[in-house]
Design an enzyme around this catalytic site. Structure first.
Site, PDB file in Angstrom:
ATOM      1  N   HIS A  64       0.830  -1.203   0.000  1.00 23.20           N
ATOM      2  CA  HIS A  64       0.000   0.000   0.000  1.00 23.20           C
ATOM      3  C   HIS A  64       0.869   1.259   0.000  1.00 23.20           C
ATOM      4  CE1 HIS A  64      -4.379  -1.001   0.625  1.00 23.20           C
ATOM      5  NE2 HIS A  64      -3.812  -2.206   0.615  1.00 23.20           N
ATOM      6  N   ASP A  65       2.021   1.201   0.646  1.00 22.56           N
ATOM      7  CA  ASP A  65       2.933   2.342   0.611  1.00 22.56           C
ATOM      8  C   ASP A  65       3.438   2.573  -0.804  1.00 22.56           C
ATOM      9  OD1 ASP A  65       4.577   4.445   1.588  1.00 22.56           O
ATOM     10  OD2 ASP A  65       6.278   3.076   1.650  1.00 22.56           O
ATOM     11  N   GLY A  70       4.816   5.809  -4.799  1.00 23.96           N
ATOM     12  CA  GLY A  70       6.045   5.042  -4.668  1.00 23.96           C
ATOM     13  C   GLY A  70       6.380   4.711  -3.225  1.00 23.96           C
ATOM     14  N   ASP A  72       7.748   5.498  -0.320  1.00 26.40           N
ATOM     15  CA  ASP A  72       8.264   6.695   0.350  1.00 26.40           C
ATOM     16  C   ASP A  72       7.792   6.824   1.794  1.00 26.40           C
ATOM     17  OD1 ASP A  72       5.599   7.287  -0.039  1.00 26.40           O
ATOM     18  OD2 ASP A  72       5.936   9.302  -0.843  1.00 26.40           O
ATOM     19  N   HIS A 186      -1.284 -13.566  -1.373  1.00 28.57           N
ATOM     20  CA  HIS A 186      -2.535 -13.996  -0.753  1.00 28.57           C
ATOM     21  C   HIS A 186      -2.473 -15.460  -0.341  1.00 28.57           C
ATOM     22  CE1 HIS A 186      -5.002 -10.544  -2.806  1.00 28.57           C
ATOM     23  NE2 HIS A 186      -4.155 -10.120  -1.885  1.00 28.57           N
ATOM     24  N   ASP A 235      -6.192 -17.802   1.477  1.00 21.58           N
ATOM     25  CA  ASP A 235      -5.844 -19.122   0.957  1.00 21.58           C
ATOM     26  C   ASP A 235      -6.687 -20.139   1.718  1.00 21.58           C
ATOM     27  OD1 ASP A 235      -4.766 -21.637   0.464  1.00 21.58           O
ATOM     28  OD2 ASP A 235      -2.686 -20.972   0.532  1.00 21.58           O
TER      29      ASP A 235
END
Length: 317
Positions: A64-65, A70, A72, A186, A235
């Protein structure tokens, strides 16, 4: 960015073609913070020993970052209307792990190591701790000073089509193989039942379940997800093991998110999914490659770009 600040103007996200990732280095902190990786390793293992689910959470937090502006560290900023406050970020976890690592690193190497680098290294160590591959992390990322909830809402949430996913990854310098491999994360982790209820009861407003869900798996999920607040394993066969079962599950119509199952049914991605389902080591080895690619996405390294935060939650005063 401080709430109410008028001094900073939001810069546009950098063009992926000008990202200076070549300035990253495996030995970046060799002299300035020689014990960095040992600190990260010890802290990550300690937290996952207490809560195994944090392994998957740290990998997701890193994604997610990197997916917004990018890699950061902008997902870590904690202020009004930051990425962290976005609806798409509500189930993100692991912030306390990064804060713990940062506090220890600041004691040993003050004002030296970026939060972006710490999160990247933590995601690697989390992967190894839960049984995934090891890879060398190159360092030298700076921390961004901008974090926007609006931009965070563009991160895929499991309801997109394959074309949208491919375009999202390509716009960040990643390719279709990276999409398929990183989706394989996942193999561990969970999702809230609320995110899949439409697939179980009212797929695309039809009043019926998603036809791409296997009959037995559908019945299992209906029993598992009696409440939207419950959790279901991503899973369905080996939820606590880092392996290629995620791909074999897709062949059995056991993809929890619709985006997972579409990777198998789409002609552009299906053949690769089928190959990964029968070649476990291929996934294992390529996961390390794709995580390196992810960690190099639109990084800030140049003079005047970003900063080294002393607290990952806030930009420097």
């Amino acid at each position: 960015m401080a709430v109410g600040s008028t001094k900073r103007v939001l810069p546009k996200p950098k063009d992926i073609n000008t990202v200076p990732q070549d300035y990253l280095s495996f030995s970046y902190y060799a002299k300035s913070c020689p014990n960095l990786e040992a600190i990260v390793h010890k802290k990550v293992n300690g937290w996952i020993d207490k809560d195994y689910t944090l392994g998957a959470s740290l990998i997701r937090l890193h994604f997610h970052d990197c997916a917004v502006r990018g890699c950061d560290g902008s997902i870590l900023l904690n202020h009004r209307d930051s990425e962290r406050s976005a609806k798409s970020s509500k189930t993100l976890r692991g912030f306390q792990v990064i804060d713990d690592i940062k506090a220890e690193v600041e004691k040993k190497c003050p004002r030296t190591v970026s939060c972006a680098d710490l999160l990247t290294a933590a995601a690697r160590d989390a992967t190894v701790r839960i049984g995934g591959p090891f890879w060398e992390v190159n360092f030298g990322r700076k921390d961004g000073v901008v974090s926007s909830a609006k931009e965070a809402e563009m991160v895929p949430m499991g309801h997109e089509n394959v074309t949208s996913l491919i375009e999202f990854f390509q716009s960040r310098g990643l390719n279709m193989l990276d999409l398929i491999i990183l989706s394989g994360s996942h193999t561990i982790g969970r999702s809230t039942c609320g995110s899949i209820l439409d697939r179980l009861y009212n797929y695309k407003g039809t009043g019926k379940p998603d036809p791409t869900l296997g009959t037995k798996y559908l019945s299992f999920l209906k029993r598992k997800c009696r409440l939207a607040s419950e959790y279901a394993d991503l899973d369905g066969s080996t939820p606590e093991t880092f392996d290629s079962a995620y791909y074999t599950n897709l062949k059995k119509k056991m993809g929890l998110l619709s985006t997972d199952q579409l990777l198998y049914s789409d002609l552009r991605t299906g053949l690769i999914v089928a190959a990964l389902a029968t070649q476990p080591m291929l996934f294992y080895q390529q996961f390390a490659v794709s995580m390196v690619n992810l960690g190099n996405t639109q990084v800030l390294t140049g003079n005047g770009e970003g900063e080294i935060r002393t607290n990952c939650n806030f930009v420097n005063p």
